[in-house]
Enzyme design. Sequence first.
Site, PDB file in Angstrom:
ATOM      1  N   GLU A 127       0.862  -1.186   0.000  1.00  0.00           N
ATOM      2  CA  GLU A 127       0.000   0.000   0.000  1.00  0.00           C
ATOM      3  C   GLU A 127       0.900   1.238   0.000  1.00  0.00           C
ATOM      4  O   GLU A 127       1.494   1.592   1.006  1.00  0.00           O
ATOM      5  CB  GLU A 127      -0.928   0.018   1.215  1.00  0.00           C
ATOM      6  CG  GLU A 127      -1.920   1.184   1.142  1.00  0.00           C
ATOM      7  CD  GLU A 127      -2.822   1.310   2.353  1.00  0.00           C
ATOM      8  OE1 GLU A 127      -2.483   0.764   3.415  1.00  0.00           O
ATOM      9  OE2 GLU A 127      -3.867   1.972   2.234  1.00  0.00           O
ATOM     10  N   ASN A 215     -12.693   5.806   2.237  1.00  0.00           N
ATOM     11  CA  ASN A 215     -11.577   6.422   2.953  1.00  0.00           C
ATOM     12  C   ASN A 215     -10.424   6.673   2.001  1.00  0.00           C
ATOM     13  O   ASN A 215     -10.000   5.771   1.267  1.00  0.00           O
ATOM     14  CB  ASN A 215     -11.109   5.515   4.104  1.00  0.00           C
ATOM     15  CG  ASN A 215     -12.214   5.286   5.120  1.00  0.00           C
ATOM     16  OD1 ASN A 215     -12.715   4.182   5.287  1.00  0.00           O
ATOM     17  ND2 ASN A 215     -12.612   6.345   5.783  1.00  0.00           N
ATOM     18  N   GLY A 216      -9.903   7.899   2.005  1.00  0.00           N
ATOM     19  CA  GLY A 216      -8.746   8.206   1.180  1.00  0.00           C
ATOM     20  C   GLY A 216      -9.058   8.206  -0.304  1.00  0.00           C
ATOM     21  O   GLY A 216      -8.249   7.748  -1.106  1.00  0.00           O
ATOM     22  N   ARG A 223     -22.563  15.501 -10.676  1.00  0.00           N
ATOM     23  CA  ARG A 223     -22.108  15.759 -12.051  1.00  0.00           C
ATOM     24  C   ARG A 223     -20.668  15.330 -12.262  1.00  0.00           C
ATOM     25  O   ARG A 223     -20.198  15.251 -13.392  1.00  0.00           O
ATOM     26  CB  ARG A 223     -22.270  17.246 -12.401  1.00  0.00           C
ATOM     27  CG  ARG A 223     -23.697  17.625 -12.803  1.00  0.00           C
ATOM     28  CD  ARG A 223     -23.799  19.069 -13.268  1.00  0.00           C
ATOM     29  NE  ARG A 223     -23.510  20.015 -12.204  1.00  0.00           N
ATOM     30  CZ  ARG A 223     -24.407  20.440 -11.299  1.00  0.00           C
ATOM     31  NH1 ARG A 223     -25.643  19.998 -11.348  1.00  0.00           N
ATOM     32  NH2 ARG A 223     -24.060  21.299 -10.360  1.00  0.00           N
ATOM     33  N   ASP A 244     -15.850  -1.012  10.453  1.00  0.00           N
ATOM     34  CA  ASP A 244     -15.629  -0.998  11.909  1.00  0.00           C
ATOM     35  C   ASP A 244     -16.545  -0.008  12.621  1.00  0.00           C
ATOM     36  O   ASP A 244     -16.449   0.161  13.839  1.00  0.00           O
ATOM     37  CB  ASP A 244     -14.158  -0.683  12.235  1.00  0.00           C
ATOM     38  CG  ASP A 244     -13.724   0.704  11.776  1.00  0.00           C
ATOM     39  OD1 ASP A 244     -14.492   1.367  11.046  1.00  0.00           O
ATOM     40  OD2 ASP A 244     -12.613   1.125  12.148  1.00  0.00           O
ATOM     41  N   GLY A 245     -17.433   0.664  11.864  1.00  0.00           N
ATOM     42  CA  GLY A 245     -18.324   1.637  12.481  1.00  0.00           C
ATOM     43  C   GLY A 245     -17.634   2.958  12.794  1.00  0.00           C
ATOM     44  O   GLY A 245     -18.258   3.857  13.354  1.00  0.00           O
ATOM     45  N   HIS A 247     -14.543   4.117  10.533  1.00  0.00           N
ATOM     46  CA  HIS A 247     -14.037   4.658   9.256  1.00  0.00           C
ATOM     47  C   HIS A 247     -15.156   5.098   8.319  1.00  0.00           C
ATOM     48  O   HIS A 247     -14.935   5.954   7.458  1.00  0.00           O
ATOM     49  CB  HIS A 247     -13.155   3.625   8.551  1.00  0.00           C
ATOM     50  CG  HIS A 247     -11.772   3.559   9.107  1.00  0.00           C
ATOM     51  ND1 HIS A 247     -11.476   2.945  10.292  1.00  0.00           N
ATOM     52  CD2 HIS A 247     -10.600   4.043   8.642  1.00  0.00           C
ATOM     53  CE1 HIS A 247     -10.185   3.057  10.531  1.00  0.00           C
ATOM     54  NE2 HIS A 247      -9.628   3.719   9.547  1.00  0.00           N
ATOM     55  N   ASP A 270      -7.765  -3.444   7.875  1.00  0.00           N
ATOM     56  CA  ASP A 270      -6.766  -2.361   7.871  1.00  0.00           C
ATOM     57  C   ASP A 270      -6.169  -2.208   9.270  1.00  0.00           C
ATOM     58  O   ASP A 270      -5.791  -1.115   9.680  1.00  0.00           O
ATOM     59  CB  ASP A 270      -7.394  -1.049   7.378  1.00  0.00           C
ATOM     60  CG  ASP A 270      -6.368  -0.010   6.929  1.00  0.00           C
ATOM     61  OD1 ASP A 270      -5.178  -0.365   6.795  1.00  0.00           O
ATOM     62  OD2 ASP A 270      -6.764   1.155   6.722  1.00  0.00           O
ATOM     63  N   ALA A 304      -5.818   6.300  11.502  1.00  0.00           N
ATOM     64  CA  ALA A 304      -4.577   5.596  11.163  1.00  0.00           C
ATOM     65  C   ALA A 304      -4.791   4.097  11.317  1.00  0.00           C
ATOM     66  O   ALA A 304      -4.392   3.496  12.299  1.00  0.00           O
ATOM     67  CB  ALA A 304      -3.448   6.067  12.071  1.00  0.00           C
TER      68      ALA A 304
HETATM   69 ZN    ZN Z   1      -4.819   3.155   3.439  1.00  0.00          ZN
END
Ligand code: ZN
Length: 379
Positions: A127, A215-216, A223, A244-245, A247, A270, A304
């Site tokens: 990653e 996320n990210g 549009r 996980d409730g 993120h 993650d 994180a």
């Molecule tokens: Zn990541």
Amino acid sequence: MQIVNGRIITPDGVLTDHTLITDGGLIRALIPSDSAPPDSEMIDAGGQWVAPGFIDVHVHGGGGHDMMDATPEAIHGMARFFARHGVTSYLPTTMSAPAEAIVRALENVAACPQPEDGAQHLGVHVEGPYLSADFPGAQAPDILRLPDPAEYARWFASGVVRLITLAPELDGALEMVDEGVRRGIEFAIGHSGASYEQVLMAADHGVRQATHTFNGMLGLHHRKPGTLGGVLTDDRIYAQIISDGIHTHPAMVKLLVRAKGTDRTLLITDAIRAAGLPDGDYDLGNQPVTVRDGICRIANGSLAGSTATMDAVLRNVMQFAGLSLPEAIPMATAVPAAAMNLTGRKGVIRPGADADIVLLDDNVQARLTMVCGRVVYTA
Ligand SMILES: [Zn+2]
């Protein structure tokens, strides 16, 4: 080995009054219990669920270990911790880091034998560092860079890389995808501001996953569908989700399952080193991380990674999307297997597949975990 007296979750439905027979690390047969031959090695499931073992394709660490530690002990410790939560195989996942640190982590996994008492590693998920500086999450922004053929040639040469998360809009990214796909490596869009069109272009080049969807990544606009719009609507793409409730809001998990279906959504944790440990101060890729109430953040407040486990994210998605265990279980098993080109071999209870099995109670807690026919954990 036989497993008797369970509710066996198969692709064709739940089997009761059947015996699951393993031999040589494989599932050999599922036969009506009254016609099963005698076997001295027998596990009585006691009416519990018999499910395929979970596959986590995106996990940095757990149980006090991080794969960037680049030691055999780290891989061994992670494997043992994951098995306690029903995981039978996983992809240890790197963080954006200097070139040498990534190569060290790859070489460590390449040299690491499969543990006797934990989940199998299936190769490495890399990653970063070829990620968008606009969507770094907890990846150190100063270390993000453009795809560098001299660097990634070493990753390919290690022979252990199975999945790479990158931002496909970066210069040189699609050339790298072409090169990797030729070698059987899977790619995931992540930490990306790709436009809708760039997502489709990436999929044309063979990118088949999205990393921690929502996320990210660039969000939706009606549009300008953006990265998220491409991920949600292109059926070639399997969408990872950290259910996980924390993120993502539960409603967005439900939305994802509705958009992608249970056959294109895959659950990931993650998770980081702190998973399974108390709140406190930890690190992720050499960045300090503070964990409070199980929530991991770097100094600027960005999330994180997580302290989630695969059994927990499975329980969550059942609740968030209103699904039964048999309905939800492919997202932790057959879908990650499909996304990693392992259909039929992993993530399914079917004759010929690896005997990767978890016994789950009615609260979806792992009671016994079996990897390739060997019991590696009992509660
Ligand atoms: Zn990541």
